[in-house]
Scaffold this motif. Structure first.
Motif, PDB file in Angstrom:
ATOM      1  N   LEU A  30      -1.571 -32.156  34.389  1.00 20.81           N
ATOM      2  CA  LEU A  30      -0.944 -31.058  33.647  1.00 20.81           C
ATOM      3  C   LEU A  30       0.270 -31.516  32.855  1.00 20.81           C
ATOM      4  CD1 LEU A  30      -0.756 -28.083  32.873  1.00 20.81           C
ATOM      5  CD2 LEU A  30       0.520 -27.707  34.991  1.00 20.81           C
ATOM      6  N   ASP A  31       1.140 -32.320  33.456  1.00 21.46           N
ATOM      7  CA  ASP A  31       2.333 -32.746  32.719  1.00 21.46           C
ATOM      8  C   ASP A  31       1.978 -33.561  31.485  1.00 21.46           C
ATOM      9  OD1 ASP A  31       1.555 -34.902  34.454  1.00 21.46           O
ATOM     10  OD2 ASP A  31       3.561 -35.776  34.247  1.00 21.46           O
ATOM     11  N   ARG A  32       0.870 -34.317  31.541  1.00 18.63           N
ATOM     12  CA  ARG A  32       0.437 -35.096  30.376  1.00 18.63           C
ATOM     13  C   ARG A  32      -0.263 -34.208  29.342  1.00 18.63           C
ATOM     14  NH1 ARG A  32       3.735 -38.273  29.711  1.00 18.63           N
ATOM     15  NH2 ARG A  32       2.417 -39.489  28.340  1.00 18.63           N
ATOM     16  N   LEU A  33      -0.963 -33.164  29.813  1.00 19.90           N
ATOM     17  CA  LEU A  33      -1.527 -32.177  28.872  1.00 19.90           C
ATOM     18  C   LEU A  33      -0.413 -31.543  28.063  1.00 19.90           C
ATOM     19  CD1 LEU A  33      -4.141 -30.303  31.082  1.00 19.90           C
ATOM     20  CD2 LEU A  33      -4.642 -31.775  29.131  1.00 19.90           C
ATOM     21  N   VAL A  34       0.623 -31.103  28.750  1.00 24.16           N
ATOM     22  CA  VAL A  34       1.754 -30.454  28.067  1.00 24.16           C
ATOM     23  C   VAL A  34       2.434 -31.447  27.135  1.00 24.16           C
ATOM     24  CG1 VAL A  34       3.995 -29.362  28.414  1.00 24.16           C
ATOM     25  CG2 VAL A  34       2.059 -28.734  29.878  1.00 24.16           C
ATOM     26  N   HIS A  35       2.563 -32.681  27.554  1.00 25.21           N
ATOM     27  CA  HIS A  35       3.175 -33.709  26.702  1.00 25.21           C
ATOM     28  C   HIS A  35       2.406 -33.874  25.391  1.00 25.21           C
ATOM     29  CE1 HIS A  35       5.006 -37.523  25.521  1.00 25.21           C
ATOM     30  NE2 HIS A  35       3.770 -37.967  25.325  1.00 25.21           N
ATOM     31  N   HIS A  36       1.089 -33.985  25.477  1.00 25.92           N
ATOM     32  CA  HIS A  36       0.271 -34.257  24.288  1.00 25.92           C
ATOM     33  C   HIS A  36      -0.061 -33.013  23.475  1.00 25.92           C
ATOM     34  CE1 HIS A  36      -0.413 -38.505  24.931  1.00 25.92           C
ATOM     35  NE2 HIS A  36      -0.611 -38.245  26.214  1.00 25.92           N
ATOM     36  N   PHE A  37      -0.217 -31.877  24.146  1.00 26.71           N
ATOM     37  CA  PHE A  37      -0.724 -30.686  23.457  1.00 26.71           C
ATOM     38  C   PHE A  37       0.257 -29.526  23.424  1.00 26.71           C
ATOM     39  CE2 PHE A  37      -4.436 -32.868  25.354  1.00 26.71           C
ATOM     40  CZ  PHE A  37      -5.103 -33.196  24.182  1.00 26.71           C
ATOM     41  N   GLY A  38       1.322 -29.595  24.205  1.00 21.04           N
ATOM     42  CA  GLY A  38       2.275 -28.485  24.261  1.00 21.04           C
ATOM     43  C   GLY A  38       1.784 -27.315  25.094  1.00 21.04           C
ATOM     44  N   THR A  39       0.671 -27.503  25.803  1.00 21.56           N
ATOM     45  CA  THR A  39       0.058 -26.454  26.616  1.00 21.56           C
ATOM     46  C   THR A  39      -0.852 -27.091  27.657  1.00 21.56           C
ATOM     47  OG1 THR A  39      -1.368 -24.482  26.584  1.00 21.56           O
ATOM     48  CG2 THR A  39      -1.847 -26.176  24.951  1.00 21.56           C
ATOM     49  N   GLY A  40      -1.152 -26.372  28.695  1.00 20.23           N
ATOM     50  CA  GLY A  40      -2.113 -26.817  29.689  1.00 20.23           C
ATOM     51  C   GLY A  40      -3.533 -26.392  29.357  1.00 20.23           C
ATOM     52  N   ARG A  41      -3.694 -25.679  28.230  1.00 21.50           N
ATOM     53  CA  ARG A  41      -5.018 -25.203  27.800  1.00 21.50           C
ATOM     54  C   ARG A  41      -5.268 -25.596  26.352  1.00 21.50           C
ATOM     55  NH1 ARG A  41      -6.792 -19.600  30.019  1.00 21.50           N
ATOM     56  NH2 ARG A  41      -6.901 -20.180  32.212  1.00 21.50           N
ATOM     57  N   PRO A  42      -5.439 -26.884  26.087  1.00 23.18           N
ATOM     58  CA  PRO A  42      -5.636 -27.320  24.701  1.00 23.18           C
ATOM     59  C   PRO A  42      -6.963 -26.826  24.117  1.00 23.18           C
ATOM     60  CG  PRO A  42      -6.004 -29.142  26.205  1.00 23.18           C
ATOM     61  CD  PRO A  42      -5.485 -28.000  27.024  1.00 23.18           C
ATOM     62  N   THR A  43      -6.971 -26.710  22.818  1.00 25.61           N
ATOM     63  CA  THR A  43      -8.174 -26.289  22.102  1.00 25.61           C
ATOM     64  C   THR A  43      -8.956 -27.510  21.622  1.00 25.61           C
ATOM     65  OG1 THR A  43      -7.099 -26.264  19.943  1.00 25.61           O
ATOM     66  CG2 THR A  43      -6.979 -24.232  21.264  1.00 25.61           C
ATOM     67  N   ILE A  51      -7.012 -37.104  19.628  1.00 24.26           N
ATOM     68  CA  ILE A  51      -7.852 -38.263  19.922  1.00 24.26           C
ATOM     69  C   ILE A  51      -7.927 -39.207  18.717  1.00 24.26           C
ATOM     70  CG2 ILE A  51     -10.131 -37.394  19.262  1.00 24.26           C
ATOM     71  CD1 ILE A  51      -9.293 -39.272  22.512  1.00 24.26           C
ATOM     72  N   ALA A  52      -7.597 -38.712  17.540  1.00 22.91           N
ATOM     73  CA  ALA A  52      -7.589 -39.559  16.342  1.00 22.91           C
ATOM     74  C   ALA A  52      -6.446 -40.577  16.391  1.00 22.91           C
ATOM     75  CB  ALA A  52      -7.473 -38.695  15.088  1.00 22.91           C
ATOM     76  N   GLY A  53      -5.402 -40.281  17.168  1.00 25.92           N
ATOM     77  CA  GLY A  53      -4.284 -41.207  17.319  1.00 25.92           C
ATOM     78  C   GLY A  53      -4.481 -42.136  18.504  1.00 25.92           C
ATOM     79  N   ARG A  54      -3.480 -42.908  18.817  1.00 26.81           N
ATOM     80  CA  ARG A  54      -3.563 -43.895  19.886  1.00 26.81           C
ATOM     81  C   ARG A  54      -2.989 -43.388  21.221  1.00 26.81           C
ATOM     82  NH1 ARG A  54      -6.722 -47.493  21.235  1.00 26.81           N
ATOM     83  NH2 ARG A  54      -5.854 -48.677  22.932  1.00 26.81           N
ATOM     84  N   ALA A  55      -2.021 -42.478  21.165  1.00 27.79           N
ATOM     85  CA  ALA A  55      -1.282 -42.082  22.365  1.00 27.79           C
ATOM     86  C   ALA A  55      -2.188 -41.496  23.451  1.00 27.79           C
ATOM     87  CB  ALA A  55      -0.181 -41.094  22.003  1.00 27.79           C
ATOM     88  N   LEU A  56      -3.106 -40.628  23.085  1.00 27.80           N
ATOM     89  CA  LEU A  56      -3.980 -40.018  24.086  1.00 27.80           C
ATOM     90  C   LEU A  56      -4.893 -41.076  24.707  1.00 27.80           C
ATOM     91  CD1 LEU A  56      -4.664 -37.364  25.465  1.00 27.80           C
ATOM     92  CD2 LEU A  56      -6.362 -36.964  23.686  1.00 27.80           C
ATOM     93  N   GLN A  57      -5.432 -41.961  23.898  1.00 25.58           N
ATOM     94  CA  GLN A  57      -6.294 -43.034  24.424  1.00 25.58           C
ATOM     95  C   GLN A  57      -5.563 -43.898  25.436  1.00 25.58           C
ATOM     96  OE1 GLN A  57      -9.405 -43.944  24.226  1.00 25.58           O
ATOM     97  NE2 GLN A  57     -10.199 -42.706  22.577  1.00 25.58           N
TER      98      GLN A  57
END
Length: 88
Positions: A30-43, A51-57
């Protein structure tokens, strides 16, 4: 390892498959979801951009591992986003 014919004996137990988190696909915490998407329920759209960037990979940081993200449409879970690395 389990095969179509059963256990082939490559590992001593199913538990051994989870050692060091190799051979796994785990949820992104959850903390990484919020970090990358600003929410725990990404669209789906948020995931596509991320996923087009490097950080999530980089969240799947070992060979033979992966991560998944439950993706939402109109607040309901509708898709899985999978990413990671093969051992090849």
């Amino acid at each position: 390892m389990f095969t179509a014919h059963g256990w082939d004996g490559e590992c001593d137990s199913v538990e051994e498959l989870w050692t060091d988190d190799y051979h796994t696909v785990r949820p992104l915490p959850l903390d990484r979801l919020v970090h990358h998407f600003g929410t725990g329920r990404p669209t789906v759209e948020q995931y596509t951009r991320a996923i087009a960037g490097r950080a999530l990979q980089d969240e799947a940081d070992m060979r033979w591992t992966g991560r998944f993200v439950v993706l939402h449409t109109d607040g309901e879970p509708t898709h899985l986003g999978l990413f990671g690395y093969s051992g090849d």
